[in-house]
Design a protein around this motif. Structure first.
Motif, PDB file in Angstrom:
ATOM      1  N   GLU A 125       0.815  -1.220   0.000  1.00  0.00           N
ATOM      2  CA  GLU A 125       0.000   0.000   0.000  1.00  0.00           C
ATOM      3  C   GLU A 125       0.847   1.268   0.000  1.00  0.00           C
ATOM      4  O   GLU A 125       0.328   2.369  -0.137  1.00  0.00           O
ATOM      5  N   GLY A 126       2.148   1.113   0.213  1.00  0.00           N
ATOM      6  CA  GLY A 126       3.017   2.278   0.306  1.00  0.00           C
ATOM      7  C   GLY A 126       2.975   2.950   1.663  1.00  0.00           C
ATOM      8  O   GLY A 126       3.346   4.122   1.803  1.00  0.00           O
ATOM      9  N   ASP A 127       2.529   2.206   2.708  1.00  0.00           N
ATOM     10  CA  ASP A 127       2.398   2.784   4.050  1.00  0.00           C
ATOM     11  C   ASP A 127       3.355   2.138   5.052  1.00  0.00           C
ATOM     12  O   ASP A 127       3.105   2.152   6.265  1.00  0.00           O
ATOM     13  N   LEU A 128       4.427   1.550   4.568  1.00  0.00           N
ATOM     14  CA  LEU A 128       5.393   0.934   5.476  1.00  0.00           C
ATOM     15  C   LEU A 128       5.981   2.004   6.397  1.00  0.00           C
ATOM     16  O   LEU A 128       6.351   3.089   5.945  1.00  0.00           O
ATOM     17  N   PRO A 129       6.054   1.738   7.733  1.00  0.00           N
ATOM     18  CA  PRO A 129       6.534   2.777   8.657  1.00  0.00           C
ATOM     19  C   PRO A 129       7.984   3.162   8.383  1.00  0.00           C
ATOM     20  O   PRO A 129       8.811   2.329   8.027  1.00  0.00           O
ATOM     21  N   LYS A 130       8.264   4.435   8.555  1.00  0.00           N
ATOM     22  CA  LYS A 130       9.611   4.955   8.321  1.00  0.00           C
ATOM     23  C   LYS A 130      10.511   4.636   9.506  1.00  0.00           C
ATOM     24  O   LYS A 130      10.070   4.557  10.651  1.00  0.00           O
ATOM     25  N   LEU A 131      11.803   4.445   9.209  1.00  0.00           N
ATOM     26  CA  LEU A 131      12.765   4.074  10.243  1.00  0.00           C
ATOM     27  C   LEU A 131      13.243   5.314  10.990  1.00  0.00           C
ATOM     28  O   LEU A 131      14.381   5.768  10.855  1.00  0.00           O
ATOM     29  N   ARG A 132      12.363   5.854  11.792  1.00  0.00           N
ATOM     30  CA  ARG A 132      12.725   7.009  12.604  1.00  0.00           C
ATOM     31  C   ARG A 132      12.007   6.912  13.954  1.00  0.00           C
ATOM     32  O   ARG A 132      10.971   6.260  14.079  1.00  0.00           O
ATOM     33  N   GLY A 133      12.594   7.530  14.939  1.00  0.00           N
ATOM     34  CA  GLY A 133      11.952   7.593  16.252  1.00  0.00           C
ATOM     35  C   GLY A 133      12.312   6.468  17.195  1.00  0.00           C
ATOM     36  O   GLY A 133      11.753   6.386  18.290  1.00  0.00           O
ATOM     37  N   TRP A 134      13.269   5.599  16.810  1.00  0.00           N
ATOM     38  CA  TRP A 134      13.558   4.442  17.667  1.00  0.00           C
ATOM     39  C   TRP A 134      14.069   4.831  19.060  1.00  0.00           C
ATOM     40  O   TRP A 134      13.786   4.108  20.032  1.00  0.00           O
ATOM     41  N   PRO A 135      14.810   5.960  19.246  1.00  0.00           N
ATOM     42  CA  PRO A 135      15.198   6.295  20.625  1.00  0.00           C
ATOM     43  C   PRO A 135      13.994   6.499  21.543  1.00  0.00           C
ATOM     44  O   PRO A 135      14.027   6.122  22.721  1.00  0.00           O
ATOM     45  N   ALA A 136      12.917   7.087  21.016  1.00  0.00           N
ATOM     46  CA  ALA A 136      11.712   7.264  21.823  1.00  0.00           C
ATOM     47  C   ALA A 136      11.117   5.910  22.200  1.00  0.00           C
ATOM     48  O   ALA A 136      10.556   5.741  23.299  1.00  0.00           O
ATOM     49  N   GLY A 137      11.227   4.930  21.305  1.00  0.00           N
ATOM     50  CA  GLY A 137      10.755   3.587  21.609  1.00  0.00           C
ATOM     51  C   GLY A 137      11.533   2.950  22.741  1.00  0.00           C
ATOM     52  O   GLY A 137      10.963   2.273  23.609  1.00  0.00           O
ATOM     53  N   ILE A 138      12.843   3.146  22.761  1.00  0.00           N
ATOM     54  CA  ILE A 138      13.672   2.615  23.841  1.00  0.00           C
ATOM     55  C   ILE A 138      13.308   3.281  25.163  1.00  0.00           C
ATOM     56  O   ILE A 138      13.206   2.623  26.213  1.00  0.00           O
ATOM     57  N   LEU A 139      13.084   4.607  25.138  1.00  0.00           N
ATOM     58  CA  LEU A 139      12.672   5.315  26.346  1.00  0.00           C
ATOM     59  C   LEU A 139      11.312   4.823  26.842  1.00  0.00           C
ATOM     60  O   LEU A 139      11.092   4.666  28.047  1.00  0.00           O
ATOM     61  N   LEU A 140      10.394   4.585  25.911  1.00  0.00           N
ATOM     62  CA  LEU A 140       9.075   4.053  26.270  1.00  0.00           C
ATOM     63  C   LEU A 140       9.221   2.713  26.980  1.00  0.00           C
ATOM     64  O   LEU A 140       8.614   2.481  28.041  1.00  0.00           O
ATOM     65  N   ALA A 141      10.014   1.812  26.404  1.00  0.00           N
ATOM     66  CA  ALA A 141      10.202   0.496  27.012  1.00  0.00           C
ATOM     67  C   ALA A 141      10.848   0.616  28.383  1.00  0.00           C
ATOM     68  O   ALA A 141      10.442  -0.061  29.339  1.00  0.00           O
ATOM     69  N   GLY A 142      11.860   1.484  28.503  1.00  0.00           N
ATOM     70  CA  GLY A 142      12.538   1.638  29.779  1.00  0.00           C
ATOM     71  C   GLY A 142      11.617   2.142  30.866  1.00  0.00           C
ATOM     72  O   GLY A 142      11.614   1.623  32.002  1.00  0.00           O
ATOM     73  N   PHE A 143      10.810   3.150  30.558  1.00  0.00           N
ATOM     74  CA  PHE A 143       9.867   3.678  31.544  1.00  0.00           C
ATOM     75  C   PHE A 143       8.855   2.612  31.943  1.00  0.00           C
ATOM     76  O   PHE A 143       8.570   2.406  33.139  1.00  0.00           O
ATOM     77  N   ALA A 144       8.304   1.912  30.953  1.00  0.00           N
ATOM     78  CA  ALA A 144       7.275   0.911  31.240  1.00  0.00           C
ATOM     79  C   ALA A 144       7.827  -0.229  32.090  1.00  0.00           C
ATOM     80  O   ALA A 144       7.195  -0.671  33.058  1.00  0.00           O
ATOM     81  N   LEU A 145       9.015  -0.705  31.743  1.00  0.00           N
ATOM     82  CA  LEU A 145       9.581  -1.843  32.456  1.00  0.00           C
ATOM     83  C   LEU A 145      10.016  -1.470  33.864  1.00  0.00           C
ATOM     84  O   LEU A 145       9.786  -2.223  34.816  1.00  0.00           O
ATOM     85  N   ILE A 146      10.638  -0.318  34.009  1.00  0.00           N
ATOM     86  CA  ILE A 146      11.179   0.051  35.316  1.00  0.00           C
ATOM     87  C   ILE A 146      10.098   0.583  36.244  1.00  0.00           C
ATOM     88  O   ILE A 146       9.965   0.130  37.396  1.00  0.00           O
ATOM     89  N   ALA A 147       9.307   1.557  35.789  1.00  0.00           N
ATOM     90  CA  ALA A 147       8.317   2.188  36.665  1.00  0.00           C
ATOM     91  C   ALA A 147       7.097   1.287  36.873  1.00  0.00           C
ATOM     92  O   ALA A 147       6.802   0.862  37.991  1.00  0.00           O
ATOM     93  N   PHE A 148       6.387   0.969  35.785  1.00  0.00           N
ATOM     94  CA  PHE A 148       5.197   0.131  35.909  1.00  0.00           C
ATOM     95  C   PHE A 148       5.589  -1.286  36.324  1.00  0.00           C
ATOM     96  O   PHE A 148       4.979  -1.877  37.221  1.00  0.00           O
ATOM     97  N   GLY A 149       6.616  -1.824  35.673  1.00  0.00           N
ATOM     98  CA  GLY A 149       7.052  -3.183  35.989  1.00  0.00           C
ATOM     99  C   GLY A 149       7.557  -3.320  37.406  1.00  0.00           C
ATOM    100  O   GLY A 149       7.372  -4.370  38.046  1.00  0.00           O
ATOM    101  N   GLY A 150       8.188  -2.268  37.933  1.00  0.00           N
ATOM    102  CA  GLY A 150       8.670  -2.333  39.305  1.00  0.00           C
ATOM    103  C   GLY A 150       7.544  -2.471  40.308  1.00  0.00           C
ATOM    104  O   GLY A 150       7.634  -3.241  41.274  1.00  0.00           O
ATOM    105  N   VAL A 151       6.448  -1.735  40.078  1.00  0.00           N
ATOM    106  CA  VAL A 151       5.285  -1.854  40.963  1.00  0.00           C
ATOM    107  C   VAL A 151       4.654  -3.244  40.822  1.00  0.00           C
ATOM    108  O   VAL A 151       4.292  -3.887  41.816  1.00  0.00           O
ATOM    109  N   LEU A 152       4.527  -3.720  39.589  1.00  0.00           N
ATOM    110  CA  LEU A 152       3.980  -5.070  39.377  1.00  0.00           C
ATOM    111  C   LEU A 152       4.784  -6.121  40.124  1.00  0.00           C
ATOM    112  O   LEU A 152       4.228  -6.988  40.804  1.00  0.00           O
ATOM    113  N   ASP A 153       6.107  -6.050  39.986  1.00  0.00           N
ATOM    114  CA  ASP A 153       6.953  -7.079  40.571  1.00  0.00           C
ATOM    115  C   ASP A 153       6.884  -7.056  42.093  1.00  0.00           C
ATOM    116  O   ASP A 153       6.936  -8.105  42.731  1.00  0.00           O
TER     117      ASP A 153
END
Length: 457
Positions: free
Chosen positions: A306-334
């Motif tokens: 379709e010509g809508d393949l996602p562009k390879l940009r923004g990956w640092p924000a993805g790493i920050l998202l994962a880090g926040f979710a795993l450490i903050a939310f995951g820490g409370v879960l654990d």
């Protein structure tokens, strides 16, 4: 540690009291049982919870034949026997012991009570066990959530065999045969673990059994835990707004969207039904890793056409998202809910699930415009994926039945991590940022949830 079994002891300092050994259910961990454990410890009991083999941070996999009493069940009975031995050796233990277990563990504690003369009482939460008869176990309290229809009906049948109804008590605890079944209001299979009614009933039953009157507050901590988790989620919004702002992604045409949401959902389980999918020592995680990879690949291939393949940009924000979710939310879960930080033996499982999870989440984010898609599109895409797993279970029910256990995990995932990921996606306009972060978190959550298993299914 009891051998290689990790355990948590809670007790009033320098107390002398009976011991209560506490076992969690399938795909759980000892943290799930802490409300009951804390309630009973406050009431003066010496309490010991532990991670069953294959669960939580127990490095020893479940093994044996799950369909045989002399297989996996026997091994889990031997483990609770070792934990009981260690608990009775703790300072202050007076030689008396009760067993409390949830769901899968309810069968383990019932059978162990029949095999171990030291066990004076059983508290079975969400009970299902073929070992229960009209005469055995001799002293048992059954607690179900009011919304556990089938299990509650089974408890009512068990009570009818001794001429009593739900809410009644047959016999007298501590004076020979005694049995009682109660329904905790407005809770289901997991909510029953946070029920004040269930905790109060278990405390009173054990007090009656052991002739004790000591009482203290119920550990009614479910609400505070939910509020804490909600606070962590809400914290994600101002943090997401600190990220660089990006453009809004264009909407995939309606016809293409429906084709890409529905066709991969149907094709993925059909494709995987033709190939061998067993390669990990974890129940169905190997299949799920492949399902995610194939599903994500099919969606991304369609988006490329379709010509809508996602562009390879923004990956640092993805790493920050994962880090926040795993450490903050995951820490409370654990700390308060369930084991979320894996031991080393689970890292290969995480590595195996990670590629497919990232592919699936990047595909989902691109299909849904990095969180900007209209609500009906979000519902269609998510329901299509869950339906895809349902088709897989239908095609191989005996082996893939355990996929059903991930439904609560996925529900929690979308209600927590998915909300934070949506904020990141809408802020950055990057499907890669949203999908990469959520893919890492999804792989992590699945890797720590599925029980390690080596044996016969």
């Amino acid at each position: 540690m009891v051998g290689e079994t990790p355990a948590t002891v809670m007790q009033v300092p320098e107390t002398t009291a009976p011991v209560v050994v506490i076992a969690h259910g399938f795909a759980g961990s000892r943290q799930l049982m802490h409300p009951y454990q804390l309630t009973l410890a406050r009431a003066g009991y010496i309490t010991v919870s532990y991670d069953l083999q294959g669960h939580g941070r127990n490095p020893v996999p479940m093994s044996g034949d799950v369909n045989s009493i002399d297989g996996t069940t026997r091994l889990l009975m031997e483990e609770i026997g070792r934990v009981t031995d260690a608990a009775l050796a703790l300072p202050g233990a007076d030689g008396r012991v009760a067993l409390l277990g949830h769901s899968m563990a309810s069968d383990i504690i019932v059978r162990q009570a029949l095999a171990d003369d030291r066990v004076a009482a059983v508290v079975a939460i969400s009970l299902f066990s073929e070992a229960v008869t009209a005469a055995e176990p001799e002293n048992m309290l059954v607690i179900n959530g009011a919304w556990e229809g089938a299990l509650r009906a089974e408890a009512q049948r068990i009570m009818a065999e001794v001429g009593a109804a739900e809410g009644d008590t047959a016999g007298t605890p501590g004076e020979g045969f005694a049995r009682r079944a109660v329904a905790a209001p407005m809770v289901e299979h997991v909510g029953v673990l946070y029920s004040a009614t269930g905790m109060r009933e278990s405390r009173e039953w054990l007090n009656a059994t052991f002739g004790r009157d000591y009482r203290s507050g119920i550990a009614n901590i479910g609400g505070p835990i939910l509020l804490t988790l909600l606070g962590v989620v809400l914290l994600g919004l101002p943090l997401a707004n600190m990220l660089p702002e990006g453009p809004r992604l264009p909407e995939v045409p309606k016809g293409a969207f429906l084709a890409l949401a529905l066709a991969p959902a149907v094709l993925t389980p059909l494709i995987l039904s033709l190939v061998e999918t067993r390669f990990l020592p974890v129940l169905v995680a190997d299949y799920l890793a492949l399902h995610l990879a194939v599903y994500g690949s099919l969606v991304l291939a369609g988006l490329a056409v379709e010509g809508d393949l996602p562009k390879l940009r923004g990956w640092p924000a993805g790493i920050l998202l994962a880090g926040f979710a795993l450490i903050a939310f995951g820490g409370v879960l654990d700390r308060y809910v369930a084991s979320f930080f894996p031991h080393a033996g689970r890292l290969p499982i995480l590595a195996a699930i990670l590629p497919g999870a990232v592919l699936a989440m990047v595909a989902d984010a691109a299909l849904l415009q990095a969180g900007h898609a209209r609500i009906w599109r979000r519902w269609v895409a998510r329901l299509a994926f869950l339906t895809s797993l349902g088709i897989a279970v239908a095609l191989d029910f005996e082996r893939l039945f355990f996929l059903i256990i991930i439904l609560p995990v996925i529900g929690l995932f979308y209600l927590s991590f998915g909300v934070i990921g949506g904020w990141v996606g809408r802020r950055t306009g990057s499907a890669l940022a949203m999908g990469l972060g959520l893919g890492i978190v999804l792989a992590w959550a699945l890797a720590v949830t599925f029980p390690l298993f080596t044996g016969t299914t």
